[in-house]
Design a protein around this motif. Structure first.
Motif, mmCIF file in Angstrom:
data_model
loop_
_atom_site.group_PDB
_atom_site.id
_atom_site.type_symbol
_atom_site.label_atom_id
_atom_site.label_comp_id
_atom_site.label_asym_id
_atom_site.label_seq_id
_atom_site.Cartn_x
_atom_site.Cartn_y
_atom_site.Cartn_z
ATOM 1 N N ARG A 106 49.897 36.514 33.208
ATOM 2 C CA ARG A 106 48.542 36.082 33.567
ATOM 3 C C ARG A 106 47.511 37.118 33.113
ATOM 4 N N ARG A 107 47.805 38.387 33.308
ATOM 5 C CA ARG A 107 46.851 39.439 32.928
ATOM 6 C C ARG A 107 46.697 39.567 31.430
ATOM 7 N N GLY A 109 47.207 37.072 29.365
ATOM 8 C CA GLY A 109 46.768 35.778 28.845
ATOM 9 C C GLY A 109 47.885 35.009 28.163
ATOM 10 N N MET A 110 49.108 35.169 28.643
ATOM 11 C CA MET A 110 50.257 34.502 28.038
ATOM 12 C C MET A 110 50.911 33.512 28.991
ATOM 13 N N GLU A 111 50.126 32.863 29.859
ATOM 14 C CA GLU A 111 50.726 31.979 30.856
ATOM 15 C C GLU A 111 51.579 30.896 30.226
#
Length: 138
Positions: A106-107, A109-111
């Protein structure tokens, strides 16, 4: 023989994976801050930091060098006790570890790529183990 550039890449990737896991263990799980809180020893924070860094450096040195260690039984028992405490805390924190990857994804940006990230780790561990056992173990 494997090309030195590939060996360097594998070594760097392995070091980053282990380092990231260690940092996640220390920060996300909050093992050391929790121990400081429980023991009411916040004044020794610098000593805790020094012990962690020296422990990592000593462990790395002992892993990569063939240094014979001949110590009295009592010191070996204390050393084994420290290992047991570390492994026990690690085992107790394993349920928390599953939260590390979703937080990291999440941090960064790879959800949407979390499944691929986990599969890369799993396949890397499998291939690394097979490589070690087929090349280095007789």
């Amino acid at each position: 023989m494997i090309h030195p550039l590939i060996e360097s890449f594998i070594g760097l990737a392995s070091g980053l994976a282990v380092g990231a896991g260690f940092v996640a263990f220390l920060t996300v799980l909050g093992i050391i801050p929790r121990l400081v809180q429980l023991s009411k020893s916040a004044k020794y924070t610098r000593l805790y930091e020094l012990c962690v860094v020296l422990g990592v450096l000593l462990g790395t040195l002992l892993s990569f060098d063939d240094i014979p260690v001949s110590l009295p039984l009592i010191i070996l028992a204390i050393w084994g006790g420290f290992h047991g405490v570390f492994i026990g805390m690690l085992a107790a924190a394993l349920t928390e570890v599953l939260n590390v990857f979703p937080i990291l994804a999440r941090r960064v940006g790879m959800e949407k790529s979390l499944l691929w990230f986990l599969m890369a780790i799993v396949l890397g561990k499998i291939l690394g183990s097979l490589f070690q056992w087929t090349i280095f173990v007789n």
